[in-house]
Write a protein that holds these residues in place. Structure first.
Motif, short mmCIF file in Angstrom:
data_model
loop_
_atom_site.label_atom_id
_atom_site.label_comp_id
_atom_site.label_asym_id
_atom_site.label_seq_id
_atom_site.Cartn_x
_atom_site.Cartn_y
_atom_site.Cartn_z
N THR A 161 85.83 94.89 -12.00
CA THR A 161 84.99 93.80 -12.50
C THR A 161 85.50 93.29 -13.84
O THR A 161 85.56 92.07 -14.07
N ALA A 162 85.88 94.21 -14.73
CA ALA A 162 86.41 93.81 -16.04
C ALA A 162 87.68 92.98 -15.87
O ALA A 162 87.87 91.98 -16.56
N HIS A 163 88.53 93.40 -14.96
CA HIS A 163 89.77 92.66 -14.69
C HIS A 163 89.46 91.26 -14.19
O HIS A 163 90.08 90.27 -14.63
N ARG A 164 88.50 91.16 -13.30
CA ARG A 164 88.13 89.85 -12.73
C ARG A 164 87.53 88.93 -13.79
O ARG A 164 87.86 87.74 -13.85
N LEU A 165 86.65 89.46 -14.63
CA LEU A 165 85.93 88.63 -15.60
C LEU A 165 86.76 88.30 -16.83
O LEU A 165 86.64 87.19 -17.39
#
Length: 282
Positions: A210-214
């Motif tokens: 999620t951190a990578h995506r956001l």
């Protein structure tokens, strides 16, 4: 030939036969399949095997370290290097009835899936390898005739939401792994402790994805970018979606369910609902 020389020749033959037998038991004859053992990965792989065997019930098919002589009580697992794809971690080989693992590719796999940002949580290699082995156990239990390559599926078909038989097999194997972890947590003891370690690794992996995506693809979520939510190719579903599904199957909390449903809402957007547009070539 003298009796002394004959005795020496026979002894040499026996010693050579013993060496060949030891090599066969130690390496499982992997060279016959174009594979070579990679001993530096033995410790992390052995830790993963132990975690999985602790979680699986007594009547389940378990795993054994294929390089250890005399261990033939489960599906043999071997460490290999550079014979699989650059980010391919694990694969079942029907030719040897074994699982081969390229643990040395984990760093490249993580970099490809979650980047290298400072917001990432630590994931112990043995714990994520243990989950992948549980996934393989699901394949063995549910579709043993089908070989699998963990996270190395064909990219044919581009980004899509197409339902395929292979994707369903991957989902079934994930469900098996999630069920094993959940039952392990409920059992407690050594089994519960091992299950908790793998569950933590999956929770941290979900955060990192999620951190990578956001952060690394800022704006892509709002624009519902297909590469973030859809499946890359026709053999494996989207990884972040799979991890969210597994975490929800294990924990079943309001939080895990909300995270999953919000991702699925963005994932289900058809072409008319996508705001992102591919760059136009000059």
């Amino acid at each position: 030939m003298s009796a002394t020389r004959l005795a020496g020749a026979l002894l040499l033959c026996l010693l050579l036969a013993g060496c060949e037998d030891t090599a066969e038991r130690q390496y499982g004859g992997l060279e016959r399949f174009g594979l070579l053992e990679w001993p530096p990965d033995h410790p992390v792989l052995l830790a993963a095997i132990d975690l999985v065997n602790d979680i699986l019930p007594a009547d389940a098919q378990k795993f054994s370290a294929g390089w250890v002589p005399g261990q033939n009580s489960g599906v043999p697992v071997y460490a290999v290097r550079s014979q699989l794809g650059p980010t391919e971690i694990m694969s079942t080989f029907s030719e040897c009835g074994c699982v081969v693992v390229q643990a040395s590719a984990l760093d490249a796999w993580f970099a490809d899936k979650v980047g290298t940002g400072t917001a990432l949580l630590t994931i112990e290699p043995a714990q994520i390898l243990a989950y992948m082995l549980l996934h393989e156990a699901g394949h063995i239990a549910r579709d043993a005739a089908v070989a699998d390559a963990t996270e190395a599926g064909s990219t044919q078909g581009g980004y899509n939401l197409d339902e395929t038989v292979q994707k369903q097999r991957e989902e079934d194997a994930d469900e098996f792994a999630a069920s094993a972890i959940k039952l392990g947590l409920e059992a407690g003891g050594d089994r519960g402790y091992a299950a908790a370690q793998i569950s933590l690794a999956l929770t941290n992996l979900s955060w990192n994805l999620t951190a990578h995506r956001l952060l690394d693809d800022f704006g892509g979520t709002v624009l519902r970018k297909p590469s973030l939510f859809w499946d890359r190719g026709l053999s494996h579903p989207n990884l972040e979606w799979r991890v969210l599904v597994v975490n929800d199957l294990i924990a079943g909390t309001d939080t895990t369910h909300k995270l999953l449903t919000e991702f699925e809402a963005a994932r289900s957007q058809g072409t008319d609902g996508i705001l992102w547009q591919a760059p136009q070539s000059n």
